[in-house]
Enzyme design. Structure first.
Site, PDB file in Angstrom:
ATOM      1  CG  HIS A   1      -0.836  -6.237   5.337  1.00 16.81           C
ATOM      2  ND1 HIS A   1      -0.935  -5.605   6.557  1.00 16.81           N
ATOM      3  CD2 HIS A   1      -1.976  -5.923   4.679  1.00 16.81           C
ATOM      4  CE1 HIS A   1      -2.071  -4.927   6.619  1.00 16.81           C
ATOM      5  NE2 HIS A   1      -2.712  -5.099   5.482  1.00 16.81           N
TER       6      HIS A   1
ATOM      7  CD  GLN B   1      -2.935  -1.062   2.320  1.00 21.24           C
ATOM      8  OE1 GLN B   1      -2.653  -1.681   3.336  1.00 21.24           O
ATOM      9  NE2 GLN B   1      -4.049  -0.365   2.204  1.00 21.24           N
TER      10      GLN B   1
ATOM     11  CD  GLU C   1      -7.989   0.758   2.191  1.00 20.60           C
ATOM     12  OE1 GLU C   1      -8.512  -0.276   2.593  1.00 20.60           O
ATOM     13  OE2 GLU C   1      -6.969   1.253   2.712  1.00 20.60           O
ATOM     14  CD1 TRP C   2      -6.472  -3.075   1.169  1.00 18.94           C
ATOM     15  CD2 TRP C   2      -4.873  -3.935  -0.146  1.00 18.94           C
ATOM     16  NE1 TRP C   2      -5.371  -3.353   1.964  1.00 18.94           N
ATOM     17  CE2 TRP C   2      -4.377  -3.883   1.183  1.00 18.94           C
ATOM     18  CE3 TRP C   2      -4.027  -4.450  -1.143  1.00 18.94           C
ATOM     19  CZ2 TRP C   2      -3.106  -4.315   1.536  1.00 18.94           C
ATOM     20  CZ3 TRP C   2      -2.750  -4.872  -0.788  1.00 18.94           C
ATOM     21  CH2 TRP C   2      -2.303  -4.807   0.533  1.00 18.94           C
TER      22      TRP C   2
ATOM     23  CE1 TYR D   1      -9.916   0.131   9.503  1.00 16.23           C
ATOM     24  CE2 TYR D   1      -9.618  -2.249   9.653  1.00 16.23           C
ATOM     25  CZ  TYR D   1      -9.104  -0.992   9.418  1.00 16.23           C
ATOM     26  OH  TYR D   1      -7.774  -0.841   9.107  1.00 16.23           O
TER      27      TYR D   1
ATOM     28  CD  GLU E   1      -5.196  -3.223   9.566  1.00 19.75           C
ATOM     29  OE1 GLU E   1      -6.276  -2.909   9.019  1.00 19.75           O
ATOM     30  OE2 GLU E   1      -4.366  -3.974   9.038  1.00 19.75           O
TER      31      GLU E   1
ATOM     32  CG  ASN F   1      -3.321  -7.717   8.211  1.00 18.22           C
ATOM     33  OD1 ASN F   1      -3.454  -7.230   9.324  1.00 18.22           O
ATOM     34  ND2 ASN F   1      -4.084  -7.354   7.180  1.00 18.22           N
ATOM     35  CD  GLU F   2      -7.737  -7.181   7.960  1.00 15.93           C
ATOM     36  OE1 GLU F   2      -8.083  -6.276   8.735  1.00 15.93           O
ATOM     37  OE2 GLU F   2      -7.926  -7.127   6.714  1.00 15.93           O
TER      38      GLU F   2
ATOM     39  CG  ASN G   1      -6.381  -5.890  11.950  1.00 13.13           C
ATOM     40  OD1 ASN G   1      -5.604  -5.696  12.886  1.00 13.13           O
ATOM     41  ND2 ASN G   1      -5.956  -6.177  10.736  1.00 13.13           N
TER      42      ASN G   1
ATOM     43  CD1 TRP H   1      -6.045   1.652   7.519  1.00  8.32           C
ATOM     44  CD2 TRP H   1      -4.277   0.464   8.203  1.00  8.32           C
ATOM     45  NE1 TRP H   1      -5.403   1.209   6.403  1.00  8.32           N
ATOM     46  CE2 TRP H   1      -4.314   0.475   6.798  1.00  8.32           C
ATOM     47  CE3 TRP H   1      -3.237  -0.207   8.843  1.00  8.32           C
ATOM     48  CZ2 TRP H   1      -3.353  -0.183   6.017  1.00  8.32           C
ATOM     49  CZ3 TRP H   1      -2.297  -0.858   8.081  1.00  8.32           C
ATOM     50  CH2 TRP H   1      -2.355  -0.851   6.686  1.00  8.32           C
TER      51      TRP H   1
ATOM     52  NE  ARG I   1       0.051  -4.899  11.741  1.00 12.17           N
ATOM     53  CZ  ARG I   1      -1.098  -5.262  11.204  1.00 12.17           C
ATOM     54  NH1 ARG I   1      -2.165  -4.489  11.319  1.00 12.17           N
ATOM     55  NH2 ARG I   1      -1.203  -6.403  10.546  1.00 12.17           N
TER      56      ARG I   1
END
Length: 473
Positions: free
Chosen positions: A122, A20, A428-429, A311, A377, A166-167, A309, A421, A77
């Site tokens: 990630h 990213q 952003e992906w 959100y 996150e 990650n995730e 993480n 984050w 991180r």
């Protein structure tokens, strides 16, 4: 927040991920990753954008370090690009330029009294390994372990906090069920479970390698970052909605936390749901949710802390799938609802629910034997016109950190750190650069890619200063 106190050793951080922010996608011997490949295919990413340059942190690391210092972070991180260190995925070919880059980042952080938390994976698998089957291949777990051991041996004298993966939920579902993330597969009802399984296997191998080979002298800690919404039944008194809530939590948080923290296997609720749907649709053979082998390193106990993480939150009711086919959606048999009273920030999926974090932290304490927790996150997005004076995001951070404090003080949750984050706006992906999570604005139209602190960055810096300046006990 005057009555709320955080301990002096609380970790105040912000996070980023290699693909990213780094750019330099072909620089100095780096190999291609699945996100390089994915972004270079038409129609995959908003505006046909990509991370070829991104924030150009590969060349502008010193600018990032200035941002970190301006915030007063105690922790940062970051993630390593597997393909920058090992271009073909294995230690048969090590890219020394990549090693030098991450050595400099780590050493610069430590010289500024900032502790690195490093994520090994990630989302950005080396394309060379994807070509061999990627995370669907049983061999990937051993290959990941080899990469992890290389990183522990090379950087572990200075890195004391490690995240393996990650995730894994996002990697498995979005990358292999929905096809909206790299590698862009839509093998519904099978590939995601296989990918998640191999990620857990790889994580466990890496944790055991650290525990036996590196922990005695490096004395660090290793976990994996698990993402989850807070989930509540739409009708609290309805048994079907309560069961749907339990299924939804089992298919997200439980999928990866249950094997690591509770039983060494998947939640029974999850397996029962998957197998029932297979029987209903006359899918014969082995369970689509794989089983762990007793011949491999144990999954249970392979986390030294809980990395979360978070959100947003959802309310759920039973059903809502309407799909007579094998897929994760029909397996879960859950309909998600966003409460109309919850404000939406930026992207449509991100309802702002700070209290959901507190409830999720309490749930983790009660369900997973009161582990030490790092919130790895948590953030608030912007879309559309730029707002440097981002008042809503400022309020979000104040409200959220207050909820974290309540979780510590009133619920007794052992929260050790909070990572916003993200440090700065980045790629952003699948949304490209259209969604901005940063504490710093990055001007992507500027050749210098200048970084400017948002008001929310200034507010976060004030919060950090308050609890690191001697006022805390």
């Amino acid at each position: 927040m005057s009555e709320i106190m955080f301990l002096r050793d609380f970790a105040w951080g912000a996070g980023t991920a290699a693909y990213q922010i780094e750019g330099g996608w072909q620089a100095d011997g780096k190999g291609p990753s699945i996100w390089d490949t994915f972004c270079h295919e038409k129609g995959r990413v908003f505006g046909e954008q990509n991370g070829d340059v991104a924030c150009n942190s590969y060349e502008l690391w010193e600018k990032d370090l200035e941002c970190i210092q301006q915030l007063g972070l105690t922790h940062y991180r970051l993630s390593f690009s597997w393909a920058r260190l090992l271009p073909r995925g294995t230690t048969q070919h090590v890219n020394q330029k990549g090693v030098q880059y991450y050595n400099k980042v780590i050493d610069d952080l430590l010289s500024c009294n900032v502790s690195p938390m490093v994520t090994l994976y990630h989302f950005d698998l080396p394309q060379a390994l994807q070509d061999q089957g990627g995370w669907k291949s049983p061999a990937i777990a051993g290959l990941f372990d080899g990469y992890a051991k290389f990183c522990f041996a090379t950087f572990g004298d200075r890195v004391k906090l490690w995240i393996t993966i990650n995730e894994p939920y996002v990697c498995a579902k979005l990358g292999n069920e929905d096809g909206t993330h790299a590698p862009g597969l839509q093998e519904k009802g099978t590939a995601a479970y296989l990918v998640g399984h191999n990620m857990l296997r790889g994580h466990a191998m890496a944790w055991h390698s650290y525990d036996s080979l590196y922990r005695p002298r490096q004395k660090g800690a290793v976990s994996l970052a698990i993402n989850s919404d807070w989930i509540e039944p739409l009708h609290p008194g309805c048994e079907e909605d309560i069961a749907a809530c339990e299924r939804a939590l089992a298919f997200t948080l439980g999928w990866f936390a249950w094997p690591v923290f509770v039983t060494g296997d998947y939640p029974e609720i999850m397996r029962a749901a998957v197998d029932a749907q297979s029987e209903k649709l006359k899918h014969g053979g082995e369970s689509r949710l794989p089983r762990f082998s007793e011949d491999e390193p144990a999954i249970l106990g392979t986390a030294d802390f809980f990395a979360l993480n978070y959100y947003t939150s959802r309310k759920v009711t039973a059903g809502g799938d309407g799909e007579e086919m094998l897929c994760m959606k029909s397996d879960r048999h859950v309909e998600e609802v966003v409460d109309s009273s919850w404000p939406i920030c930026g992207v449509s999926w991100l309802a702002v629910v700070p209290y959901g974090l507190r409830k999720l932290l309490k749930y983790i304490k009660d369900t997973f034997n009161n582990p030490a927790v790092y919130i790895t996150e948590n953030g608030f997005s912007q879309v559309g016109p730029l707002q440097i004076e981002d008042d809503r995001r400022c309020q979000f951070y104040k409200d959220t950190i207050l909820e974290v404090a309540k979780a510590i003080k009133e619920d007794g949750v052992d929260v050790c750190g909070y990572f916003a984050w993200s440090l700065m706006d980045n790629f952003e992906w699948a949304d490209g650069f259209s969604v901005r999570f940063g504490l710093f604005r990055v001007d992507f139209s500027d050749a210098e890619l200048s970084r400017t602190m948002y008001r929310s960055g200034r507010e976060y810096a004030k919060i950090i200063a308050k609890y690191t300046s001697g006022q805390s006990k």
